[in-house]
Design a protein around this motif. Structure first.
Motif, PDB file in Angstrom:
ATOM      1  N   MET A   1       0.852  -1.196   0.000  1.00 22.05           N
ATOM      2  CA  MET A   1       0.000   0.000   0.000  1.00 22.05           C
ATOM      3  C   MET A   1       0.888   1.247   0.000  1.00 22.05           C
ATOM      4  O   MET A   1       1.805   1.358   0.821  1.00 22.05           O
ATOM      5  CB  MET A   1      -0.846  -0.020   1.280  1.00 22.05           C
ATOM      6  N   SER A   2       0.662   2.166  -0.911  1.00 21.49           N
ATOM      7  CA  SER A   2       1.509   3.364  -0.905  1.00 21.49           C
ATOM      8  C   SER A   2       0.760   4.529  -0.248  1.00 21.49           C
ATOM      9  O   SER A   2      -0.434   4.745  -0.465  1.00 21.49           O
ATOM     10  CB  SER A   2       1.970   3.712  -2.316  1.00 21.49           C
ATOM     11  N   THR A   3       1.497   5.225   0.585  1.00 28.05           N
ATOM     12  CA  THR A   3       0.907   6.262   1.426  1.00 28.05           C
ATOM     13  C   THR A   3       1.644   7.578   1.225  1.00 28.05           C
ATOM     14  O   THR A   3       2.876   7.594   1.120  1.00 28.05           O
ATOM     15  CB  THR A   3       1.024   5.839   2.909  1.00 28.05           C
ATOM     16  N   LEU A   4       0.884   8.655   1.202  1.00 31.60           N
ATOM     17  CA  LEU A   4       1.485   9.986   1.104  1.00 31.60           C
ATOM     18  C   LEU A   4       1.273  10.717   2.425  1.00 31.60           C
ATOM     19  O   LEU A   4       0.153  10.816   2.918  1.00 31.60           O
ATOM     20  CB  LEU A   4       0.814  10.789  -0.026  1.00 31.60           C
ATOM     21  N   ILE A   5       2.379  11.204   2.988  1.00 33.91           N
ATOM     22  CA  ILE A   5       2.306  12.000   4.219  1.00 33.91           C
ATOM     23  C   ILE A   5       2.466  13.466   3.824  1.00 33.91           C
ATOM     24  O   ILE A   5       3.352  13.799   3.038  1.00 33.91           O
ATOM     25  CB  ILE A   5       3.464  11.642   5.179  1.00 33.91           C
ATOM     26  N   ILE A   6       1.660  14.312   4.408  1.00 33.05           N
ATOM     27  CA  ILE A   6       1.808  15.739   4.143  1.00 33.05           C
ATOM     28  C   ILE A   6       2.672  16.348   5.246  1.00 33.05           C
ATOM     29  O   ILE A   6       2.300  16.321   6.427  1.00 33.05           O
ATOM     30  CB  ILE A   6       0.432  16.457   4.119  1.00 33.05           C
ATOM     31  N   ALA A   7       3.823  16.882   4.846  1.00 28.91           N
ATOM     32  CA  ALA A   7       4.758  17.436   5.837  1.00 28.91           C
ATOM     33  C   ALA A   7       4.317  18.832   6.259  1.00 28.91           C
ATOM     34  O   ALA A   7       3.847  19.626   5.450  1.00 28.91           O
ATOM     35  CB  ALA A   7       6.159  17.501   5.252  1.00 28.91           C
ATOM     36  N   GLU A   8       4.493  19.092   7.548  1.00 22.39           N
ATOM     37  CA  GLU A   8       4.232  20.433   8.072  1.00 22.39           C
ATOM     38  C   GLU A   8       5.544  20.990   8.610  1.00 22.39           C
ATOM     39  O   GLU A   8       6.304  20.278   9.268  1.00 22.39           O
ATOM     40  CB  GLU A   8       3.188  20.363   9.186  1.00 22.39           C
ATOM     41  N   HIS A   9       5.789  22.250   8.323  1.00 27.81           N
ATOM     42  CA  HIS A   9       7.067  22.848   8.735  1.00 27.81           C
ATOM     43  C   HIS A   9       6.877  24.358   8.878  1.00 27.81           C
ATOM     44  O   HIS A   9       5.838  24.906   8.525  1.00 27.81           O
ATOM     45  CB  HIS A   9       8.132  22.547   7.672  1.00 27.81           C
ATOM     46  N   ASP A  10       7.928  24.993   9.410  1.00 25.90           N
ATOM     47  CA  ASP A  10       7.860  26.456   9.542  1.00 25.90           C
ATOM     48  C   ASP A  10       8.832  27.118   8.564  1.00 25.90           C
ATOM     49  O   ASP A  10       9.373  28.171   8.846  1.00 25.90           O
ATOM     50  CB  ASP A  10       8.154  26.876  10.988  1.00 25.90           C
ATOM     51  N   GLN A  11       9.073  26.489   7.457  1.00 24.67           N
ATOM     52  CA  GLN A  11      10.019  26.882   6.401  1.00 24.67           C
ATOM     53  C   GLN A  11      11.474  26.641   6.827  1.00 24.67           C
ATOM     54  O   GLN A  11      12.371  26.825   6.026  1.00 24.67           O
ATOM     55  CB  GLN A  11       9.843  28.364   5.970  1.00 24.67           C
ATOM     56  N   GLN A  12      11.703  26.249   8.068  1.00 28.19           N
ATOM     57  CA  GLN A  12      13.071  25.981   8.501  1.00 28.19           C
ATOM     58  C   GLN A  12      13.251  24.550   9.000  1.00 28.19           C
ATOM     59  O   GLN A  12      14.245  23.910   8.712  1.00 28.19           O
ATOM     60  CB  GLN A  12      13.466  26.930   9.637  1.00 28.19           C
ATOM     61  N   SER A  13      12.275  24.093   9.755  1.00 25.27           N
ATOM     62  CA  SER A  13      12.405  22.720  10.244  1.00 25.27           C
ATOM     63  C   SER A  13      11.056  22.018  10.242  1.00 25.27           C
ATOM     64  O   SER A  13      10.000  22.667  10.243  1.00 25.27           O
ATOM     65  CB  SER A  13      13.027  22.697  11.640  1.00 25.27           C
ATOM     66  N   ARG A  15       7.963  19.850  11.563  1.00 26.99           N
ATOM     67  CA  ARG A  15       7.228  19.715  12.824  1.00 26.99           C
ATOM     68  C   ARG A  15       7.275  18.255  13.283  1.00 26.99           C
ATOM     69  O   ARG A  15       7.156  17.321  12.470  1.00 26.99           O
ATOM     70  CB  ARG A  15       5.770  20.109  12.630  1.00 26.99           C
ATOM     71  N   ALA A  16       7.398  18.079  14.595  1.00 23.12           N
ATOM     72  CA  ALA A  16       7.492  16.719  15.145  1.00 23.12           C
ATOM     73  C   ALA A  16       6.240  15.901  14.809  1.00 23.12           C
ATOM     74  O   ALA A  16       6.309  14.675  14.671  1.00 23.12           O
ATOM     75  CB  ALA A  16       7.682  16.792  16.649  1.00 23.12           C
ATOM     76  N   SER A  17       5.104  16.573  14.653  1.00 20.23           N
ATOM     77  CA  SER A  17       3.862  15.843  14.375  1.00 20.23           C
ATOM     78  C   SER A  17       3.940  15.093  13.037  1.00 20.23           C
ATOM     79  O   SER A  17       3.307  14.049  12.868  1.00 20.23           O
ATOM     80  CB  SER A  17       2.670  16.801  14.393  1.00 20.23           C
ATOM     81  N   THR A  18       4.738  15.607  12.090  1.00 19.18           N
ATOM     82  CA  THR A  18       4.882  14.907  10.806  1.00 19.18           C
ATOM     83  C   THR A  18       5.625  13.588  11.006  1.00 19.18           C
ATOM     84  O   THR A  18       5.324  12.577  10.370  1.00 19.18           O
ATOM     85  CB  THR A  18       5.648  15.801   9.798  1.00 19.18           C
ATOM     86  N   ARG A  19       6.585  13.602  11.933  1.00 19.32           N
ATOM     87  CA  ARG A  19       7.307  12.352  12.240  1.00 19.32           C
ATOM     88  C   ARG A  19       6.333  11.307  12.782  1.00 19.32           C
ATOM     89  O   ARG A  19       6.459  10.118  12.503  1.00 19.32           O
ATOM     90  CB  ARG A  19       8.402  12.602  13.270  1.00 19.32           C
ATOM     91  N   SER A  20       5.378  11.756  13.595  1.00 22.37           N
ATOM     92  CA  SER A  20       4.382  10.819  14.138  1.00 22.37           C
ATOM     93  C   SER A  20       3.509  10.264  13.020  1.00 22.37           C
ATOM     94  O   SER A  20       3.127   9.082  13.047  1.00 22.37           O
ATOM     95  CB  SER A  20       3.504  11.529  15.176  1.00 22.37           C
ATOM     96  N   ALA A  21       3.202  11.102  12.038  1.00 21.51           N
ATOM     97  CA  ALA A  21       2.377  10.635  10.909  1.00 21.51           C
ATOM     98  C   ALA A  21       3.124   9.551  10.133  1.00 21.51           C
ATOM     99  O   ALA A  21       2.516   8.591   9.642  1.00 21.51           O
ATOM    100  CB  ALA A  21       2.019  11.806  10.000  1.00 21.51           C
ATOM    101  N   ILE A  22       4.445   9.673  10.053  1.00 22.34           N
ATOM    102  CA  ILE A  22       5.249   8.655   9.346  1.00 22.34           C
ATOM    103  C   ILE A  22       5.167   7.319  10.098  1.00 22.34           C
ATOM    104  O   ILE A  22       4.995   6.257   9.500  1.00 22.34           O
ATOM    105  CB  ILE A  22       6.715   9.135   9.189  1.00 22.34           C
ATOM    106  N   THR A  23       5.242   7.378  11.417  1.00 23.39           N
ATOM    107  CA  THR A  23       5.118   6.152  12.221  1.00 23.39           C
ATOM    108  C   THR A  23       3.747   5.510  12.000  1.00 23.39           C
ATOM    109  O   THR A  23       3.631   4.293  11.842  1.00 23.39           O
ATOM    110  CB  THR A  23       5.312   6.475  13.715  1.00 23.39           C
ATOM    111  N   ALA A  24       2.716   6.343  11.977  1.00 21.03           N
ATOM    112  CA  ALA A  24       1.360   5.815  11.759  1.00 21.03           C
ATOM    113  C   ALA A  24       1.271   5.134  10.402  1.00 21.03           C
ATOM    114  O   ALA A  24       0.712   4.035  10.273  1.00 21.03           O
ATOM    115  CB  ALA A  24       0.341   6.960  11.852  1.00 21.03           C
ATOM    116  N   ALA A  25       1.869   5.754   9.390  1.00 23.32           N
ATOM    117  CA  ALA A  25       1.790   5.209   8.028  1.00 23.32           C
ATOM    118  C   ALA A  25       2.488   3.863   7.920  1.00 23.32           C
ATOM    119  O   ALA A  25       2.103   3.022   7.101  1.00 23.32           O
ATOM    120  CB  ALA A  25       2.414   6.193   7.044  1.00 23.32           C
ATOM    121  N   ALA A  26       3.485   3.662   8.771  1.00 22.62           N
ATOM    122  CA  ALA A  26       4.237   2.403   8.707  1.00 22.62           C
ATOM    123  C   ALA A  26       3.323   1.204   8.952  1.00 22.62           C
ATOM    124  O   ALA A  26       3.581   0.100   8.468  1.00 22.62           O
ATOM    125  CB  ALA A  26       5.377   2.432   9.714  1.00 22.62           C
ATOM    126  N   VAL A  27       2.244   1.420   9.697  1.00 24.60           N
ATOM    127  CA  VAL A  27       1.299   0.323   9.964  1.00 24.60           C
ATOM    128  C   VAL A  27       0.609  -0.101   8.661  1.00 24.60           C
ATOM    129  O   VAL A  27       0.235  -1.253   8.482  1.00 24.60           O
ATOM    130  CB  VAL A  27       0.236   0.761  11.001  1.00 24.60           C
TER     131      VAL A  27
END
Ligand SMILES: Cc1cc2nc3c(=O)[nH]c(=O)nc-3n(C[C@H](O)[C@H](O)[C@H](O)COP(=O)(O)OP(=O)(O)OC[C@H]3O[C@@H](n4cnc5c(N)ncnc54)[C@H](O)[C@@H]3O)c2cc1C
Length: 312
Positions: A1-13, A15-27
């Motif tokens: 199954m291919s999954t697209l994560i939408i990254a959130e950032h402040d133009q510099q780094s 957001r930690a919440s995007t890392r959590s979305a990647i973990t969720a997608a791994a399932v």
């Protein structure tokens, strides 16, 4: 199954919440692509490429994405949506604004604030302000959902080096434009993923007192600062500090509630905290029903005393 994560950032780094979305997608499966859109975001793309589990980073580097305007992001996501079986974002203000637009444009259902993924079609999400968990099934051709960042460990960097692929920008909206933003710059950890949160209620009285009292304690504990809605409504704390049902949901190791009554809507945002400490001068305050440790005392005396007794 291919999954697209939408990254959130402040133009510099990122957001930690995007890392959590990647973990969720791994399932859901192995093929995880992350879309990052913004202006001059090469560094962020490289950060994402090093995160474990990412197959490819798709980069839309264009001035029209310099601000996180959902009206511009939604068509960009739709332009590549057919390549994916699932599209995931974090349930932050950005994700909550964006993902429903994507679902509407694709004419599919979406599920909000997923806290557990049972299989590719079945998810758990809280309802009734977190008092119950609903298990929902989604049979849409493309599964679109937001995840609650506190429910998934953030993906970490490893040996991974995902491919970075440029993505063409889509037409910019003419109906909406970015006017301005007033962002509080802070060295503190991000509220939604902080390990320690110090929160204040309306009883702190003024914005000056709020900062004066809570900042030194938060600094010593390397904590994010939160607030009740009543404190925000009274202008004592900024909007982005609001914790609760209609604010940010947190699940830190330690949550310190200072002069907080413990209304249901506040509890909805903190009840998954590992340890809750409450300071309130009313022994009957509702917060004590949820607190692991409670101090019945005047906050104006006890917070400074507590801060002073902590080592640097
Ligand atoms: C639809 C809806 C959504 C909502 N969403 C949220 C939300 O997301 N987050 C949220 O927080 N609220 C939310 N609320 C509001 C919520 O119902 C409460 O009104 C709010 O949480 C109360 O905030 P508070 O504890 O700061 O204020 P208060 O209820 O005024 O309580 C202040 C507390 O401070 C104590 N206190 C006062 N002086 C001192 C002192 N000197 N020393 C020690 N203790 C003292 C008092 O004993 C009291 O317990 C929502 C409400 C609705 C209707």
């Amino acid at each position: 199954m291919s999954t697209l994560i939408i990254a959130e950032h402040d133009q510099q780094s990122l957001r930690a919440s995007t890392r959590s979305a990647i973990t969720a997608a791994a399932v859901l499966g192995d093929a995880i692509d992350v879309l990052v859109a913004g202006e001059n975001i090469g560094v962020i793309a490289e950060q994402i490429a090093r995160l474990n589990g990412v197959r490819r980073v798709r980069v839309a580097d264009d001035a029209r994405y310099a601000n996180l305007l959902a009206e511009n992001f939604a068509p960009l996501i739709v332009s590549i949506a057919s390549e994916y079986q699932a599209i995931i974002g974090a349930a932050t203000s950005f994700g909550k604004n964006l993902l429903p637009r994507v679902a509407a444009l694709l004419d599919v259902d979406m599920v909000s604030e997923v806290t557990a993924i049972i299989d590719s079609n079945t998810y758990v999400r809280p309802i009734y302000a977190g008092h119950l968990n609903a298990t929902v099934r989604n049979d849409a051709a493309i599964k679109i959902f937001t995840i609650r960042a506190t429910a998934f460990e953030p993906a970490i960097e490893g040996e991974n080096l995902a491919a970075i692929a440029p993505l063409a920008a889509t037409e910019a909206t003419t109906l909406a434009r970015w006017v301005s933003s007033a962002i509080q710059k802070s060295e503190r950890p991000e509220l939604s993923t902080a390990r320690v949160v110090v929160s204040g209620g309306r009883s702190l009285g003024s914005a000056e007192k709020f900062q004066q009292l809570l900042s030194p304690l938060a600094t010593k504990l390397n904590a994010a600062i939160g607030a009740t809605r009543a404190a925000v409504d009274a202008g004592i704390a900024p909007n982005e500090y609001q914790v609760g049902q209609t604010g940010t949901v947190v699940a830190p190791d330690l949550y310190i509630a200072v002069g907080v009554s413990g209304a249901t809507q506040h509890i909805a945002g903190i009840k998954d905290s590992r340890v809750i400490v409450a300071i309130n001068h009313d022994p009957d305050a509702q917060i004590f029903q949820w607190a692991d440790y409670g101090l019945v005392a005047d906050l104006f005396d006890s917070v400074t005393e507590l801060e002073k007794s902590l080592l640097h």
